[in-house]
Design a protein around this motif. Structure first.
Motif, PDB file in Angstrom:
ATOM      1  N   GLN A  66       0.814  -1.212   0.000  1.00 31.73           N
ATOM      2  CA  GLN A  66       0.000   0.000   0.000  1.00 31.73           C
ATOM      3  C   GLN A  66       0.851   1.268   0.000  1.00 31.73           C
ATOM      4  O   GLN A  66       0.668   2.167  -0.821  1.00 31.73           O
ATOM      5  N   GLN A  67       1.813   1.344   0.902  1.00 31.03           N
ATOM      6  CA  GLN A  67       2.601   2.584   1.027  1.00 31.03           C
ATOM      7  C   GLN A  67       3.596   2.754  -0.119  1.00 31.03           C
ATOM      8  O   GLN A  67       4.021   3.877  -0.403  1.00 31.03           O
ATOM      9  N   ASP A  68       3.954   1.653  -0.794  1.00 30.42           N
ATOM     10  CA  ASP A  68       4.915   1.743  -1.902  1.00 30.42           C
ATOM     11  C   ASP A  68       4.249   1.703  -3.276  1.00 30.42           C
ATOM     12  O   ASP A  68       4.912   1.491  -4.291  1.00 30.42           O
ATOM     13  N   GLY A 124      -2.888 -15.417  11.401  1.00 33.06           N
ATOM     14  CA  GLY A 124      -2.692 -14.220  12.218  1.00 33.06           C
ATOM     15  C   GLY A 124      -1.719 -13.249  11.576  1.00 33.06           C
ATOM     16  O   GLY A 124      -1.945 -12.034  11.553  1.00 33.06           O
ATOM     17  N   SER A 125      -0.632 -13.791  11.024  1.00 32.32           N
ATOM     18  CA  SER A 125       0.372 -12.954  10.368  1.00 32.32           C
ATOM     19  C   SER A 125      -0.221 -12.227   9.160  1.00 32.32           C
ATOM     20  O   SER A 125      -0.060 -11.020   8.994  1.00 32.32           O
ATOM     21  N   PHE A 126      -0.917 -12.972   8.318  1.00 31.98           N
ATOM     22  CA  PHE A 126      -1.531 -12.366   7.139  1.00 31.98           C
ATOM     23  C   PHE A 126      -2.635 -11.398   7.535  1.00 31.98           C
ATOM     24  O   PHE A 126      -2.810 -10.343   6.918  1.00 31.98           O
ATOM     25  N   GLY A 127      -3.403 -11.749   8.575  1.00 33.19           N
ATOM     26  CA  GLY A 127      -4.501 -10.903   9.009  1.00 33.19           C
ATOM     27  C   GLY A 127      -4.022  -9.524   9.416  1.00 33.19           C
ATOM     28  O   GLY A 127      -4.586  -8.500   8.993  1.00 33.19           O
ATOM     29  N   ILE A 128      -2.971  -9.484  10.217  1.00 37.79           N
ATOM     30  CA  ILE A 128      -2.443  -8.198  10.682  1.00 37.79           C
ATOM     31  C   ILE A 128      -1.888  -7.388   9.515  1.00 37.79           C
ATOM     32  O   ILE A 128      -2.107  -6.175   9.406  1.00 37.79           O
ATOM     33  N   ALA A 129      -1.176  -8.073   8.611  1.00 32.23           N
ATOM     34  CA  ALA A 129      -0.622  -7.371   7.448  1.00 32.23           C
ATOM     35  C   ALA A 129      -1.727  -6.804   6.562  1.00 32.23           C
ATOM     36  O   ALA A 129      -1.667  -5.644   6.132  1.00 32.23           O
ATOM     37  N   LEU A 130      -2.752  -7.609   6.281  1.00 33.37           N
ATOM     38  CA  LEU A 130      -3.840  -7.156   5.426  1.00 33.37           C
ATOM     39  C   LEU A 130      -4.648  -6.040   6.086  1.00 33.37           C
ATOM     40  O   LEU A 130      -5.071  -5.088   5.422  1.00 33.37           O
ATOM     41  N   MET A 143      -6.380  -0.599   6.237  1.00 34.53           N
ATOM     42  CA  MET A 143      -6.672   0.618   6.998  1.00 34.53           C
ATOM     43  C   MET A 143      -6.036   1.854   6.363  1.00 34.53           C
ATOM     44  O   MET A 143      -6.654   2.920   6.310  1.00 34.53           O
ATOM     45  N   SER A 144      -4.815   1.702   5.864  1.00 36.87           N
ATOM     46  CA  SER A 144      -4.147   2.837   5.206  1.00 36.87           C
ATOM     47  C   SER A 144      -4.935   3.302   3.988  1.00 36.87           C
ATOM     48  O   SER A 144      -5.167   4.495   3.799  1.00 36.87           O
ATOM     49  N   ARG A 145      -5.365   2.348   3.183  1.00 35.07           N
ATOM     50  CA  ARG A 145      -6.102   2.693   1.957  1.00 35.07           C
ATOM     51  C   ARG A 145      -7.510   3.206   2.274  1.00 35.07           C
ATOM     52  O   ARG A 145      -7.961   4.210   1.714  1.00 35.07           O
ATOM     53  N   GLN A 146      -8.204   2.519   3.163  1.00 33.19           N
ATOM     54  CA  GLN A 146      -9.600   2.848   3.423  1.00 33.19           C
ATOM     55  C   GLN A 146      -9.745   4.185   4.148  1.00 33.19           C
ATOM     56  O   GLN A 146     -10.705   4.928   3.900  1.00 33.19           O
ATOM     57  N   THR A 147      -8.799   4.511   5.030  1.00 34.99           N
ATOM     58  CA  THR A 147      -8.864   5.805   5.733  1.00 34.99           C
ATOM     59  C   THR A 147      -8.758   6.948   4.732  1.00 34.99           C
ATOM     60  O   THR A 147      -9.497   7.948   4.821  1.00 34.99           O
ATOM     61  N   ALA A 148      -7.851   6.817   3.773  1.00 26.82           N
ATOM     62  CA  ALA A 148      -7.704   7.860   2.738  1.00 26.82           C
ATOM     63  C   ALA A 148      -8.974   7.968   1.891  1.00 26.82           C
ATOM     64  O   ALA A 148      -9.422   9.069   1.544  1.00 26.82           O
ATOM     65  N   ALA A 149      -9.581   6.823   1.572  1.00 30.01           N
ATOM     66  CA  ALA A 149     -10.799   6.827   0.753  1.00 30.01           C
ATOM     67  C   ALA A 149     -11.949   7.504   1.495  1.00 30.01           C
ATOM     68  O   ALA A 149     -12.683   8.329   0.922  1.00 30.01           O
ATOM     69  N   HIS A 150     -12.113   7.163   2.774  1.00 28.73           N
ATOM     70  CA  HIS A 150     -13.188   7.790   3.558  1.00 28.73           C
ATOM     71  C   HIS A 150     -12.943   9.288   3.734  1.00 28.73           C
ATOM     72  O   HIS A 150     -13.891  10.085   3.693  1.00 28.73           O
ATOM     73  N   ARG A 151     -11.690   9.663   3.907  1.00 32.68           N
ATOM     74  CA  ARG A 151     -11.378  11.089   4.063  1.00 32.68           C
ATOM     75  C   ARG A 151     -11.747  11.859   2.792  1.00 32.68           C
ATOM     76  O   ARG A 151     -12.332  12.944   2.854  1.00 32.68           O
ATOM     77  N   ASN A 152     -11.410  11.287   1.648  1.00 29.50           N
ATOM     78  CA  ASN A 152     -11.754  11.947   0.379  1.00 29.50           C
ATOM     79  C   ASN A 152     -13.266  12.074   0.210  1.00 29.50           C
ATOM     80  O   ASN A 152     -13.766  13.097  -0.272  1.00 29.50           O
ATOM     81  N   ASP A 153     -14.004  11.043   0.629  1.00 27.06           N
ATOM     82  CA  ASP A 153     -15.464  11.100   0.543  1.00 27.06           C
ATOM     83  C   ASP A 153     -16.029  12.204   1.437  1.00 27.06           C
ATOM     84  O   ASP A 153     -16.941  12.945   1.036  1.00 27.06           O
ATOM     85  N   LEU A 154     -15.495  12.291   2.661  1.00 26.08           N
ATOM     86  CA  LEU A 154     -15.993  13.303   3.596  1.00 26.08           C
ATOM     87  C   LEU A 154     -15.642  14.721   3.136  1.00 26.08           C
ATOM     88  O   LEU A 154     -16.404  15.663   3.371  1.00 26.08           O
ATOM     89  N   GLY A 174     -10.652  12.088  12.187  1.00 30.87           N
ATOM     90  CA  GLY A 174     -11.149  11.165  13.203  1.00 30.87           C
ATOM     91  C   GLY A 174     -12.318  10.333  12.704  1.00 30.87           C
ATOM     92  O   GLY A 174     -12.374   9.120  12.929  1.00 30.87           O
ATOM     93  N   GLN A 175     -13.247  10.966  11.979  1.00 34.68           N
ATOM     94  CA  GLN A 175     -14.403  10.248  11.456  1.00 34.68           C
ATOM     95  C   GLN A 175     -13.991   9.215  10.393  1.00 34.68           C
ATOM     96  O   GLN A 175     -14.516   8.096  10.373  1.00 34.68           O
ATOM     97  N   SER A 176     -13.064   9.597   9.527  1.00 36.08           N
ATOM     98  CA  SER A 176     -12.626   8.665   8.485  1.00 36.08           C
ATOM     99  C   SER A 176     -11.915   7.463   9.087  1.00 36.08           C
ATOM    100  O   SER A 176     -12.053   6.328   8.605  1.00 36.08           O
ATOM    101  N   THR A 177     -11.163   7.684  10.175  1.00 37.13           N
ATOM    102  CA  THR A 177     -10.481   6.578  10.851  1.00 37.13           C
ATOM    103  C   THR A 177     -11.484   5.619  11.476  1.00 37.13           C
ATOM    104  O   THR A 177     -11.357   4.392  11.355  1.00 37.13           O
ATOM    105  N   VAL A 178     -12.505   6.180  12.146  1.00 36.30           N
ATOM    106  CA  VAL A 178     -13.522   5.332  12.773  1.00 36.30           C
ATOM    107  C   VAL A 178     -14.294   4.542  11.716  1.00 36.30           C
ATOM    108  O   VAL A 178     -14.595   3.352  11.897  1.00 36.30           O
ATOM    109  N   LEU A 179     -14.609   5.170  10.594  1.00 34.57           N
ATOM    110  CA  LEU A 179     -15.285   4.465   9.506  1.00 34.57           C
ATOM    111  C   LEU A 179     -14.442   3.281   9.018  1.00 34.57           C
ATOM    112  O   LEU A 179     -14.978   2.222   8.659  1.00 34.57           O
ATOM    113  N   THR A 180     -13.130   3.448   9.029  1.00 35.97           N
ATOM    114  CA  THR A 180     -12.234   2.365   8.616  1.00 35.97           C
ATOM    115  C   THR A 180     -12.274   1.214   9.612  1.00 35.97           C
ATOM    116  O   THR A 180     -12.332   0.035   9.220  1.00 35.97           O
TER     117      THR A 180
END
Length: 525
Positions: free
Chosen positions: A228-230, A415-421, A426-437, A483-489
């Motif tokens: 995601q970050q790269d 567990g390893s894959f779950g945390i990574a995914l 969360m990184s992608r979805q927070t940005a998407a929700h922020r753009n929507d708001l 804060g709202q975009s993070t909670v939505l994520t």
């Protein structure tokens, strides 16, 4: 069977060996999640992002996943007692090194090596606990081990929270040192090794299988963490490691299916119930470790709780699991189908996730979490033993041991894959929700104008100039949107994990198994 019987201990010696194995298993399991509530503090000290600090958890899990399937072979090569004691020592030394790490790369390396030592503790503890009890009491041994596996990840956050709040984050690693020293001494004094067949010569060791396993899992984990970050496949490193992971995974499967002495026996997966059970173990690990990872972060980042508060709220759920596990064991002994119990547990975990989705807000009260987390504890108690029993129900003899190793490995891998995914999502979805708001932030929005004017007037009443008041009002609105975009994520994470568990319910109910019971003591061999 004679050799197995010769390892049975009696009196105080049995309890000393059992306690030593339990402590070692809990050390390993608790360390998987104890860092979760300390991630914020560690992130600040090490100067890294949320996605990067997730490697503190996943590097440890990768070490676990790599070494678990090799544990049986390593025990045979070096003797179980020696290998077990060496693993405790490696775990303890790396705990000290983690507490003294000053850079992210140091932390990743030491956590990976700590995971290498810890993986042996998890698998071998189950073997030791089972073998020191006589056959007629091995149900008790399995209950003891099962409690540790499920409760361990839940105990991590409250213990970590207390340590971080009252001391500092390095002490979540330092606490392992005295316990590790005592455990190593007890291991050398009381734990015995069974007689193994002739050791494999270096030329007979499946070195290629080991290399392919490390490259496949390690490369895939890096891709999941940093994709995601790269910018995913636009980044050369991500693209190369994706190809490496795919190719080495293919060659790993080919090697294990054709090698005379495979490091991981894949052929046992031809059994349909084990194949389904392995997938369920992966999903169980995903939900168990994933939800334990995300809850403390939400409580600290969005609600402003301290580390100790975020950890302590998990204790009632752990007590619920401890209370219910023996009851679930009794239900299985009395003939209740494991499919029904596991399916019910999956459905209850879906309800828990949906409950979380409904109550998460930027200011949810503490009381709202109690019954939700109690339901989580109940659901988890209905998953571990039934899924393990279900997975092994179609196997016999040595296959049971190979199947048990698979389910354990896949639970850790999940567990390893779950945390990574989750961190990537969360990184992608927070940005998407922020753009929507942000689409609602327009001059012709009457609600925004009213809110902005009210905040501006409030700041002016406290002595700021009109320009300063307007800038402060806009900044406050921006923080509110973040804060709202993070909670939505967080809500999305709960919802999607819940859907994953719900989808599993009909598949579990469709599994057909034989009428014969599984002798769980055989799962160790």
């Amino acid at each position: 069977m004679t050799e197995q019987a010769s390892l049975v201990e009696y009196g105080s010696r049995r309890w000393i060996v059992t306690l030593t194995a339990i402590v070692c298993a809990l050390l390993e399991i608790v360390d998987t999640t104890i860092v979760n509530v300390a991630l914020n503090d560690m992130k600040g000290n090490l100067g890294v992002t949320l996605s990067e600090i997730g490697w503190v958890v996943t590097a440890y899990a990768i070490g676990n996943v790599i070494v678990v399937p090799m544990t049986s072979w390593l025990s045979q090569q070096f003797g179980r007692r020696n290998y077990y004691a060496a693993s405790v020592v490696i775990f303890t030394i790396c705990s000290f090194l983690c507490g003294n790490a000053t850079t992210m790369w140091e932390m990743i390396l030491f956590r990976f090596l700590q995971g290498i030592g810890g993986g042996a503790l998890l698998v071998t503890s189950q073997t030791i606990i089972t073998e020191v009890w006589p056959p007629e009491k091995r149900g008790i041994a399995q209950a003891i081990y099962g409690l540790g596996v499920i409760i361990g990840p839940t105990l991590g956050p409250p213990l970590g929270g207390y340590i971080v709040e009252n001391y500092s984050w390095p002490y979540i690693f330092y606490i392992n040192i005295p316990i590790g020293i005592i455990a190593a001494a007890l291991t050398l004094q009381f734990i015995r090794s069974p007689k193994y067949a002739e050791k494999k010569k270096a030329s007979e060791v499946d070195w290629l299988g080991i290399i392919f396993l490390i490259l496949a899992v390690g490369s895939l984990q890096y891709v999941l963490e940093h994709g995601q970050q790269d910018d995913w496949f636009n980044d050369r490193t991500i693209l190369v490691l994706t190809v490496v992971s795919a190719i080495t995974a293919y060659f790993f499967i080919w090697r294990e299916l054709t090698c005379k002495n495979p490091i991981v026996e894949l052929r046992v997966l031809k059994n349909q119930t084990l194949a389904v059970g392995t997938a369920l173990s992966f999903i169980l690990g995903f939900g168990l470790y994933g939800s334990t990872f995300v809850i403390p972060i939400y409580l600290q980042n969005s609600l402003g709780w301290n580390a100790q508060q975020a950890g302590m709220i998990m204790i009632p759920a752990a007590l619920m699991t401890a209370f219910m596990m023996p009851i679930i064991g009794q239900l299985l002994q009395r003939g209740v189908r494991p499919q029904l119990i596991a399916a019910t547990g999956m459905f209850l975990f879906f309800i828990y996730s949906l409950w979380g989705y409904k109550i998460l807000t930027p200011n949810t009260g503490e009381d709202a979490f109690f019954w939700m987390l109690m339901l989580r504890g109940l659901a988890l108690s209905m998953l571990f033993i039934p899924i393990t029993t279900l997975s092994l129900s179609g196997l016999k003899g040595q296959q049971i041991g190979q199947g048990a190793a698979f389910t354990g490995m896949m639970r850790q891998l999940g567990g390893s894959f779950g945390i990574a995914l989750i961190t990537t999502f969360m990184s992608r979805q927070t940005a998407a929700h922020r753009n929507d708001l942000l689409t609602n932030i327009t001059p012709d929005n009457p609600l925004l104008v009213q809110k902005l004017n009210g905040l501006q007037q409030n700041f002016m009443a406290h002595g700021l100039s009109p320009e300063q008041a307007k800038a402060s009002a806009l900044k406050l609105i921006d923080l509110s949107i973040t804060g709202q975009s993070t909670v939505l994520t967080y809500m999305d994470v709960f919802l999607y994990i819940g859907i994953l568990f719900l989808v599993c319910v009909p598949f579990i109910l469709l599994i057909r198994t034989g009428k014969s019971k599984v002798d769980m003591s055989e799962a160790m061999h």
